[in-house]
Design an enzyme around this catalytic site. Structure first.
Site, short mmCIF file in Angstrom:
data_model
loop_
_atom_site.label_atom_id
_atom_site.label_comp_id
_atom_site.label_asym_id
_atom_site.label_seq_id
_atom_site.Cartn_x
_atom_site.Cartn_y
_atom_site.Cartn_z
CD GLU A 62 -2.58 -1.58 0.06
OE1 GLU A 62 -2.99 -0.67 -0.69
OE2 GLU A 62 -2.74 -2.79 -0.21
CD GLU A 122 -3.67 -3.11 -7.14
OE1 GLU A 122 -2.83 -3.52 -6.31
OE2 GLU A 122 -4.48 -2.22 -6.85
#
Length: 851
Positions: free
Chosen positions: A299, A321
């Site tokens: 994150e 991602e």
């Protein structure tokens, strides 16, 4: 009359753009509703008589347009369009080009489900990715429309409220508190966030001037330290890698009690499922610690790759991602080298290789026509294959040129949006290598090659064809395969790089003398499978200890894949597995045990199952006896993990009565509060195996302890154990539990998967699932990731009759949000059923030949 917005694939026109949102939102936590008003500063490229915003389930009040000329206009019509989740504001005259502003007032309700603004127990939280900011704010809800956000929130007193920016002012406002937050950097709407509830935080720590805090409910405050330490350790490493300071002012991390994904990278306010952030390091298995470290780092990596430079549209979601997936392992590996996290990365890659061998796979970068389709892209291909391709490219270019290309990309596209080719161009500039050709071949088409290897003297013949797990399927695609060959001869061990572009090529190995063994995927960094001819395979098998752990894992995994695709007999795989009886590496044992578990659960039955269990116990039982169940003082993590893998083999797969006898009293004492009786890495496997044969007293004890357990990993362990009881009455009780709020929404998919894995309860649960299919789906709140996993859980069925039933169910009542998962699950299940029918007689014959 039809309007452009009457299309679910509608995209906002680029001629009107937001520059800044100044929004005030008032939350009514009791009524689960909100009111809002905001001024959006706009730029109109040309005159228009309408403005289109995204909004979903919001009731509009006053709306006023103010032009740069000081003129105010009210819309003649405010028209919501359900299909495109938009609102069209129509005006009676042309709005002038140039700078302008739009005042909007609205009301709405918390979302039932885990997106938009929703209630997670006592906490109100937002989750906006992919396209749910529109459930709280009327906004331009596409990633290319970046703007600054200045938020003010009015909330009841006594609650902690967090937003993307730091808190600037906290004032009384009648019965409420009025909180003003610092304006953000430019952000896409999906990265805006708000959390409100009775949360407590760690003391603030400054990392190179950036305040970092980790938040949780008060009863879980003692579990925040590890996640805080992970953020403090990785933030400077990320700043150094990118050569760019962190841009969002502060880092708040919050454990949310009910959460769909693992975590969400909102700028400056990262939200997590509690199990991905909170843990007690004294009792947490190493797998839980690694997972938290990896998610926190993933994150934080997004704060640069995704938040600072953002994709233009969801077809490049993979770039966000895949990059964060790969980066997280790289950074955690530099922080905790002893953890060998690249072997965990390989486990994720293995799952992607499995999925990508199906006909129903998809390219890493695929067409995404609307936000719902974006939701389907959050899968193993996007994250794990994408990450593996980046790692393969880095391995080929070298770490230095790769990092330099990354830094160029970040500098060029700062604060704005980019597409994949922008990254490839930056990497090509930095490395002078054909990155566009290499990357787009791997990103733009689904699947991957099977590289066949034969060795004669020092000549290696390499050939490639696309690998399918379905026997007999052939196709002609080719890839530029960046290969690293590792081999041993009289001069020692050496490496040689080859870019295999053709269907077949011959390579002469450097050096001289006899080649003792050859590994055609050194360090297992390539995203392809390898098929060795018999002599090359024999050389590897007899020199198995000379291979690195990642290479031994690949050897097992590739041989198993060849069994699935009908290109190798299952007996050959079992013979190979039999050579790993003395394996001491925990990661290699994990791979071995997973494959043996598949054989035990699907390819043997009755007396044959018993014989196979005895073979597994004979193969690995001595290793467990030697290690024992108690950790020695100062024992390394790898020894602890090896013990856990052996317990899983002997107690879990072989169902050894001796192992169960060892585990049962320990689990009972642990549940009575004796924390030291089970080494933490044994907790999951011991509780699961004891639950399988457990009685009603144990079931009731777990059911009673589970909801009040503050540690999320322990809570999940007890929850999943409830699905494991094989006493038919208790299996039935667990099935009934699914339809109650004892199972949180975030956990319904895991719970279904557990029920599907229960041998004695599976058939009854499958019948219940078919009967109550709408109720099962409703328990997910239609959250896309949870729906996907519910569909995937049907892959645990085994018989052809059940395959037909799955097909009938998904044809009659399809899950529209999970088309991809439906196709993949049906295809995979069809292959598993065919493999079972084909391999059961082979395994039976092989077992008869064993001494």
């Amino acid at each position: 009359m039809a309007h452009v917005t009457d299309d679910k694939n509608f995209r906002l026109p680029l001629t009107i753009r937001p520059r800044r949102y100044a929004a005030t939102v008032t939350l009514d936590m009791e009524a689960k509703s909100f009111t809002g008003q905001q001024t959006i500063e706009l730029e109109l490229e040309k005159p228009s008589n309408e403005i289109i915003l995204h909004a979903l389930a919001l009731q509009f009040g006053e709306v006023t347009f103010r032009g740069g000329n000081g003129k105010s206009l009210k819309p003649l019509e405010i028209q919501p369009v359900q299909i495109s989740e938009t609102v069209v504001l129509r005006f009676g005259e042309q709005l002038p080009a140039g700078a302008a502003s739009l005042d909007v007032a609205w009301t709405g309700r918390f979302t039932e489900g885990l997106r938009g603004l929703y209630a997670a127990g006592k906490v109100a939280s937002t989750q906006f990715e992919a396209a749910d900011a529109r459930r709280l704010f009327p906004c331009f809800d596409e990633p290319a429309f970046k703007a600054r956000w200045a938020l003010t929130v009015r909330v009841p007193p006594g609650l902690t409220t967090l937003a993307n920016g730091a808190l600037l002012k906290d004032e009384e406002d009648g019965q409420l508190r009025k909180l003003t937050f610092a304006e953000t950097e430019v952000l896409s709407s999906y990265l805006v966030a708000l959390v409100c509830g009775p949360l407590v935080g760690t003391p603030e720590e400054k990392v190179q001037g950036i305040p970092v805090r980790t938040w949780a409910l008060p009863e879980k405050a003692h579990l925040t330290r590890f996640g805080q330490d992970a953020a403090v350790a990785t933030l400077p490493r990320l700043q150094e890698y990118f050569g760019l300071p962190y841009a969002f002012g502060k880092v708040d991390q919050v454990g949310i009690p009910d959460f769909e994904a693992g975590a969400m990278e909102n700028a400056g306010l990262i939200t997590y499922r509690e199990i991905a952030l909170l843990l007690d390091p004294t009792t947490a298995p190493l797998s839980v610690q690694k997972r938290v470290a990896e998610v926190v780092t993933h994150e934080l990596a997004h704060q640069w790759f995704g938040n600072w430079v953002t994709m233009v549209w969801w077809d490049d979601l993979w770039l966000n991602e895949a990059f964060a997936t790969w980066m997280a392992y790289k950074i955690v590996d530099s922080w905790k080298p002893d953890w060998r996290v690249w072997l965990d990365f390989d486990a994720g890659k293995a799952a992607a290789l499995h999925l990508d061998a199906l006909r129903s796979t998809h390219p890493v970068r695929g067409e995404v026509r609307n936000a719902n389709e974006a939701g389907e892209s959050f899968d193993l291909i996007t994250y794990e294959k994408g990450g593996a391709v980046l790692r393969m490219i880095e391995g080929f270019l070298g770490e230095g040129p790769f990092r330099e290309g990354m830094r160029q990309y970040m500098r060029t596209h700062a604060r704005s949006n980019a597409v994949a080719d922008d990254l490839w161009r930056a990497l090509a500039n930095a490395s002078s290598q054909p990155v566009l050709e290499l990357a787009n071949a791997w990103i733009g088409q689904g699947g991957y090659p099977l590289v066949s290897v034969s060795l004669e003297g020092r000549t290696v013949t390499l050939s490639q064809q696309r690998f399918y797990s379905e026997p007999g399927v052939k196709s002609g695609e080719r890839w530029p395969v960046p290969m690293v060959l590792r081999f041993a001869d009289g001069g020692g061990v050496r490496e040689q790089r080859v870019l295999l572009r053709d269907a077949q090529t011959k390579v002469t190995l450097e050096g001289s003398g006899e080649v003792k063994w050859l590994c055609a995927n050194a360090g297992s960094t390539g995203f392809y499978r390898v098929q060795y001819d018999a002599p090359a395979l024999e050389k590897m098998s007899t020199n198995i200890t000379a291979l690195a752990p990642a290479e031994r894992i690949s050897l097992l995994a590739d041989q198993w894949a060849l069994v699935r695709s009908g290109q190798a007999p299952v007996a050959a795989f079992l013979d190979l597995a039999g050579r790993f009886g003395n394996e001491e590496d925990d990661a290699v044992l994990d791979e071995l045990v997973s494959r043996l578990a598949y054989v035990e659960s699907r390819l043997v039955e009755g007396a044959e199952q018993k014989r196979f269990q005895q073979w597994v116990e004979k193969l690995l039982g001595a290793g467990l006896k030697k290690l024992g169940w108690n950790a020695a003082p100062g024992e390394s993590d790898h020894v602890k993990l090896r013990r856990a893998a052996l317990v899983r083999a002997v107690g879990g797969v072989a169902r050894s009565a001796e192992a169960l006898g060892e585990a049962r009293p320990r689990v009972v004492r642990m549940l009575d509060g004796d924390k030291g009786v089970l080494e933490p890495n044994l907790l999951d496997v011991a509780v699961a195996m004891v639950a399988r044969s457990g009685d009603r007293a144990l079931y009731e004890k777990l059911l009673e302890k589970m909801p009040g357990e503050p540690d999320p990993a322990t809570q999940r362990r007890y929850l999943m154990a409830l699905t494991s009881f094989e006493d038919p009455a208790l299996a039935d009780a667990a099935q009934k539990l699914f339809f109650t709020d004892k199972v949180k929404m975030q956990d319904v998919a895991s719970f279904v998967t557990g029920l599907m894995g229960n041998r004695t309860g599976r058939d009854a649960w499958w019948a219940e699932m078919r009967k109550r299919w709408p109720d099962v789906l409703a328990r997910t709140g239609r959250a896309p990731m949870l729906l996907r996993r519910v569909v995937e859980s049907m892959g645990a069925l085994r018989e052809r009759k059940q395959l037909d039933e799955v097909r009938q169910l998904l044809t009659a009542s399809p899950v529209e949000e999970s088309k991809q998962a439906m196709e993949q699950t049906l295809e995979k299940l069809a292959q598993d059923v065919a493999l079972r029918e084909r391999a059961m007689p082979e395994v039976s014959a092989w077992l008869k030949r064993q001494p």
